[in-house]
Motif scaffolding. Structure first.
Motif, PDB file in Angstrom:
ATOM      1  N   GLY A   8       0.807  -1.212   0.000  1.00 34.93           N
ATOM      2  CA  GLY A   8       0.000   0.000   0.000  1.00 34.93           C
ATOM      3  C   GLY A   8       0.840   1.262   0.000  1.00 34.93           C
ATOM      4  N   VAL A   9       1.897   1.251   0.823  1.00 33.08           N
ATOM      5  CA  VAL A   9       2.796   2.412   0.882  1.00 33.08           C
ATOM      6  C   VAL A   9       3.478   2.626  -0.466  1.00 33.08           C
ATOM      7  CG1 VAL A   9       4.943   3.292   1.882  1.00 33.08           C
ATOM      8  CG2 VAL A   9       3.174   2.324   3.365  1.00 33.08           C
ATOM      9  N   ILE A  10       3.966   1.547  -1.069  1.00 35.90           N
ATOM     10  CA  ILE A  10       4.650   1.663  -2.357  1.00 35.90           C
ATOM     11  C   ILE A  10       3.682   2.159  -3.428  1.00 35.90           C
ATOM     12  CG2 ILE A  10       5.759   0.349  -4.210  1.00 35.90           C
ATOM     13  CD1 ILE A  10       6.989  -1.431  -2.034  1.00 35.90           C
ATOM     14  N   GLY A  11       2.476   1.582  -3.458  1.00 37.97           N
ATOM     15  CA  GLY A  11       1.500   1.998  -4.460  1.00 37.97           C
ATOM     16  C   GLY A  11       1.109   3.454  -4.333  1.00 37.97           C
ATOM     17  N   LEU A  12       0.721   3.866  -3.134  1.00 35.94           N
ATOM     18  CA  LEU A  12       0.351   5.265  -2.913  1.00 35.94           C
ATOM     19  C   LEU A  12       1.541   6.190  -3.132  1.00 35.94           C
ATOM     20  CD1 LEU A  12      -1.860   4.902   0.292  1.00 35.94           C
ATOM     21  CD2 LEU A  12      -2.645   5.804  -1.895  1.00 35.94           C
ATOM     22  N   GLY A  13       2.708   5.782  -2.599  1.00 33.58           N
ATOM     23  CA  GLY A  13       3.889   6.632  -2.702  1.00 33.58           C
ATOM     24  C   GLY A  13       4.312   6.875  -4.133  1.00 33.58           C
ATOM     25  N   LEU A  14       4.377   5.820  -4.936  1.00 28.52           N
ATOM     26  CA  LEU A  14       4.793   5.976  -6.329  1.00 28.52           C
ATOM     27  C   LEU A  14       3.744   6.734  -7.137  1.00 28.52           C
ATOM     28  CD1 LEU A  14       6.392   2.499  -7.121  1.00 28.52           C
ATOM     29  CD2 LEU A  14       7.545   4.649  -6.570  1.00 28.52           C
ATOM     30  N   HIS A  15       2.487   6.463  -6.866  1.00 25.94           N
ATOM     31  CA  HIS A  15       1.409   7.154  -7.594  1.00 25.94           C
ATOM     32  C   HIS A  15       1.520   8.667  -7.417  1.00 25.94           C
ATOM     33  CE1 HIS A  15      -2.629   7.498  -9.384  1.00 25.94           C
ATOM     34  NE2 HIS A  15      -2.828   8.462  -8.492  1.00 25.94           N
ATOM     35  N   PHE A  16       1.685   9.111  -6.179  1.00 28.34           N
ATOM     36  CA  PHE A  16       1.744  10.547  -5.935  1.00 28.34           C
ATOM     37  C   PHE A  16       3.140  11.117  -6.201  1.00 28.34           C
ATOM     38  CE2 PHE A  16      -2.246   9.607  -3.895  1.00 28.34           C
ATOM     39  CZ  PHE A  16      -3.000  10.732  -4.201  1.00 28.34           C
ATOM     40  N   ALA A  17       4.175  10.281  -6.187  1.00 29.71           N
ATOM     41  CA  ALA A  17       5.513  10.748  -6.552  1.00 29.71           C
ATOM     42  C   ALA A  17       5.528  11.245  -7.986  1.00 29.71           C
ATOM     43  CB  ALA A  17       6.534   9.631  -6.366  1.00 29.71           C
ATOM     44  N   VAL A  18       4.787  10.572  -8.855  1.00 30.99           N
ATOM     45  CA  VAL A  18       4.726  10.975 -10.264  1.00 30.99           C
ATOM     46  C   VAL A  18       4.124  12.373 -10.392  1.00 30.99           C
ATOM     47  CG1 VAL A  18       3.622  10.461 -12.468  1.00 30.99           C
ATOM     48  CG2 VAL A  18       4.662   8.620 -11.138  1.00 30.99           C
ATOM     49  N   TYR A  19       3.065  12.632  -9.648  1.00 31.33           N
ATOM     50  CA  TYR A  19       2.432  13.957  -9.712  1.00 31.33           C
ATOM     51  C   TYR A  19       3.310  15.021  -9.053  1.00 31.33           C
ATOM     52  CZ  TYR A  19      -1.749  11.651 -11.417  1.00 31.33           C
ATOM     53  OH  TYR A  19      -2.628  10.927 -12.192  1.00 31.33           O
ATOM     54  N   ASN A  20       3.961  14.661  -7.947  1.00 34.09           N
ATOM     55  CA  ASN A  20       4.887  15.600  -7.324  1.00 34.09           C
ATOM     56  C   ASN A  20       6.058  15.913  -8.249  1.00 34.09           C
ATOM     57  OD1 ASN A  20       3.343  15.680  -5.008  1.00 34.09           O
ATOM     58  ND2 ASN A  20       4.588  14.199  -3.892  1.00 34.09           N
ATOM     59  N   SER A  21       6.495  14.909  -9.014  1.00 33.68           N
ATOM     60  CA  SER A  21       7.595  15.109  -9.951  1.00 33.68           C
ATOM     61  C   SER A  21       7.268  16.179 -10.979  1.00 33.68           C
ATOM     62  CB  SER A  21       7.921  13.789 -10.654  1.00 33.68           C
ATOM     63  OG  SER A  21       8.849  13.978 -11.697  1.00 33.68           O
ATOM     64  N   GLU A  22       6.052  16.169 -11.488  1.00 37.94           N
ATOM     65  CA  GLU A  22       5.650  17.176 -12.475  1.00 37.94           C
ATOM     66  C   GLU A  22       5.744  18.581 -11.879  1.00 37.94           C
ATOM     67  OE1 GLU A  22       4.756  16.639 -15.733  1.00 37.94           O
ATOM     68  OE2 GLU A  22       5.375  14.560 -15.401  1.00 37.94           O
ATOM     69  N   LEU A  23       5.312  18.723 -10.636  1.00 43.73           N
ATOM     70  CA  LEU A  23       5.375  20.020  -9.964  1.00 43.73           C
ATOM     71  C   LEU A  23       6.820  20.464  -9.750  1.00 43.73           C
ATOM     72  CD1 LEU A  23       2.633  19.393  -7.229  1.00 43.73           C
ATOM     73  CD2 LEU A  23       2.394  20.834  -9.257  1.00 43.73           C
ATOM     74  N   ILE A  24       7.656  19.534  -9.291  1.00 48.55           N
ATOM     75  CA  ILE A  24       9.041  19.870  -8.979  1.00 48.55           C
ATOM     76  C   ILE A  24       9.831  20.177 -10.252  1.00 48.55           C
ATOM     77  CG2 ILE A  24      11.183  18.977  -7.967  1.00 48.55           C
ATOM     78  CD1 ILE A  24       9.364  17.348  -6.035  1.00 48.55           C
ATOM     79  N   GLN A  25       9.542  19.451 -11.338  1.00 48.29           N
ATOM     80  CA  GLN A  25      10.213  19.751 -12.602  1.00 48.29           C
ATOM     81  C   GLN A  25       9.953  21.192 -13.030  1.00 48.29           C
ATOM     82  OE1 GLN A  25       9.629  16.855 -15.861  1.00 48.29           O
ATOM     83  NE2 GLN A  25       9.032  15.390 -14.283  1.00 48.29           N
TER      84      GLN A  25
END
Length: 218
Positions: free
Chosen positions: A91-108
């Motif tokens: 669950g942690v990996i799934g949620l973490g990776l899912h939102f990491a992708v969206y955070n990545s767009e913001l940080i880029q």
């Protein structure tokens, strides 16, 4: 017939335990999504093409498919190739990776917006490219995206209920188990909604404090 909240106190310990696991999976996933977002952003912007392209495909996969499907793939799918993860970890990996992708767009976007003179000045002082990114560029970029990343963290809290489908005993699944013994769904779902609201208020308070401190550190 009618509402009967007197059944709720008997199962309050179960709900409190569910709230604990909801907070635990939210905090763990939020940390993974934050640092994962930074790593994904740096790879996307600066890594060689043969490293960047697989990560772009990975991001496309996580942005283009439902979170529920991703949880199923991680928890049930990886078992078929010999990777048996506990439900909480999956669950942690799934949620973490899912939102990491969206955070990545913001940080880029924030990294690109940092004045190029900052990188040039850091290199002039003798820092390597990696050191300049880590010590100068990324801290400035992260400060600028704390509010939208905070919004993603609130969304993560709400989506954490989905891990109930893989057996994590968070708030929603705890309520369902109590309902199965009492047949009083409305009462328990109302109480669980109140739990989520209180946790949400706590997260918002923490995020506002982080945002204020980041603004003061400019």
């Amino acid at each position: 017939m009618g509402l009967d909240f007197s059944v709720v106190p008997k199962f309050f310990d179960i709900l409190l335990l569910g709230a604990f696991w909801t907070i635990a999976i939210t905090v763990s996933s939020a940390i993974l999504s934050f640092f994962g977002g930074i790593v994904f952003a740096v790879i996307t912007l600066y890594a060689p093409w043969f490293i960047r392209l697989p990560f772009r495909a990975f991001e496309w996969l996580f942005m283009g498919t439902p979170l529920l499907l991703q949880l199923f793939l991680i928890y049930f799918g990886l078992v078929q190739i010999g990777i048996d993860l506990p439900a909480f970890v999956a669950g942690v990996i799934g949620l973490g990776l899912h939102f990491a992708v969206y955070n990545s767009e913001l940080i880029q976007t924030a990294i690109i917006a940092v004045d190029r003179g900052q990188m040039e000045a850091a290199r002039t002082l003798g820092l390597s490219r990696g050191q300049a990114l880590r010590k100068v560029v990324i801290p400035q970029a992260v400060r600028d995206v704390i509010p939208p990343i905070g919004n993603n963290m609130i969304a993560l809290l709400k989506d954490s209920a989905l891990v109930s489908v893989i057996g994590v005993s968070e708030l929603t699944l705890s309520a369902q188990r109590a309902i199965g013994r009492t047949y009083r769904p409305f009462e328990f779902y109302i109480v669980v909604a109140a739990f989520y609201y209180v946790i949400n208020l706590g997260m918002e308070a923490v995020l506002r404090r982080i945002e204020r401190r980041s603004q003061l550190s400019r």
